[in-house]
Design an enzyme around this catalytic site. Structure first.
Site, PDB file in Angstrom:
ATOM      1  N   SER A 168       2.003   7.851  -6.072  1.00 27.34           N
ATOM      2  CA  SER A 168       2.242   8.503  -4.780  1.00 27.34           C
ATOM      3  C   SER A 168       2.324   9.995  -5.004  1.00 27.34           C
ATOM      4  CB  SER A 168       3.567   8.004  -4.198  1.00 27.34           C
ATOM      5  OG  SER A 168       3.984   8.834  -3.129  1.00 27.34           O
ATOM      6  N   TYR A 210      12.320   5.944  -4.428  1.00 30.25           N
ATOM      7  CA  TYR A 210      10.866   5.701  -4.429  1.00 30.25           C
ATOM      8  C   TYR A 210      10.127   6.747  -5.270  1.00 30.25           C
ATOM      9  CZ  TYR A 210       6.127   5.140  -2.428  1.00 30.25           C
ATOM     10  OH  TYR A 210       4.785   4.952  -2.241  1.00 30.25           O
TER      11      TYR A 210
END
Ligand SMILES: NC(=O)c1ccc[n+]([C@@H]2O[C@H](COP(=O)([O-])OP(=O)(O)OC[C@H]3O[C@@H](n4cnc5c(N)ncnc54)[C@H](OP(=O)(O)O)[C@@H]3O)[C@@H](O)[C@H]2O)c1
Length: 259
Positions: free
Chosen positions: A151, A164
């Site tokens: 990401s 995350y």
């Protein structure tokens, strides 16, 4: 040599076996479809059976070789069992794609240990356990491709990165460690780095037209990502032609990260 043969040498996945976690939805589903259409026999792994079955039915109808295994990747035993079941379908995989992921988003100050553990289990430990399970065999056979989906949050904070972002940063480090270990034996390990992609994962953000437009504005291409945008990069990283690309984070983000 015809151009068709030349392209086939570089990119065909005929005869390869691929395992794609999270292959029933979003980016993983698009990658599973791309690898299967490029010739690989693909096993997808996720929890929900209807989505798994629908994905495999679509691929089979398209003439592809595909199968599914329903498994929860949030425990190490669950991951090990899933790996054994998946490898029993078409044989040990040549290509492993880790796309299964969760983003629970509590801000750092409100982050509980439960959320931290759940995030690390699916986003980081499952890819690690699968790598340990399949990496050495790939190295022994002299060919392998490990592709993780990370990401932009591996590189910068974005909308409450919380646990995350940490898990994705570590996943990029995992790819480098795996690359260091197994690249001498023909196994490349890389990550594809999405920006903002319109999938079920971020339905809260992607259902707000103002936020969607503002995020699109931040890219260079002028739109947010679609799952299909990952097809070409995944086929490239999975094939013979990318044999000298390893340990890399390849951004598929419409220029978001450099704008
Ligand atoms: N969408 C974005 O903007 C974006 C941005 C950056 C990075 N990413 C990353 O890209 C990857 C794919 O995301 P996506 O947007 O395609 O999300 P998605 O559409 O929500 O797909 C996630 C997949 O992971 C599976 N999964 C989740 N938890 C699981 C578990 N415990 N065990 C087994 N499978 C599990 C889901 O299936 P089940 O629910 O049936 O288990 C589903 O197939 C993720 O790693 C995500 O972090 C996405």
């Amino acid at each position: 040599m015809t151009s068709r043969n030349y392209l086939s040498e570089l990119f065909s996945l005929d005869g390869r076996v691929a395992l794609v976690t999270g292959g029933s939805s979003g980016i993983g589903r698009a990658i599973a479809g791309a690898l299967a259409r490029a010739g690989a026999s693909v096993v997808i792994v996720a929890r929900k059976e209807p989505e798994l079955a629908a994905t495999v039915a679509e691929l089979t109808a398209d003439g592809c070789r595909a199968a599914w295994v329903s498994a929860d990747l949030s425990t190490r035993d669950g991951v090990r069992a899933a790996a054994d079941k998946a490898a029993a379908v078409f044989g040990e995989p040549d290509i492993l794609v880790n796309s299964a992921g969760i983003n629970l988003r509590p801000p750092m100050g409100e982050l509980s240990e439960e959320v931290w553990d759940a995030t690390m289990a699916v986003n980081l430990e499952a890819p690690y356990v699968l790598g340990q399970r399949f990496g050495p065999g790939m190295a022994e056979r002299g060919f392998g491709r490990i592709i993780h989906i990370t990401s932009q949050q591996a590189h910068r904070a974005f909308v409450q990165s919380g646990a995350y972002g940490v898990s994705k940063g570590a996943l990029e480090s995992l790819a480098r460690s795996q690359a260091e270990a197994w690249s001498p034996h023909g196994v490349t390990c890389n990550t594809l780095v999405p920006g903002f992609v319109m999938t079920p994962l971020n339905v809260r953000l992607s259902s707000d037209p103002d936020k969607v437009a503002a995020l699109a504005e931040r890219t260079m291409v002028g739109r947010n990502g679609l799952a299909e945008d990952f097809a070409g990069a995944a086929v490239f990283l999975a094939g013979r032609g990318s044999g000298y690309v390893t340990g890399q984070a390849i951004f598929v983000d419409g220029g978001l990260s450099v704008h």
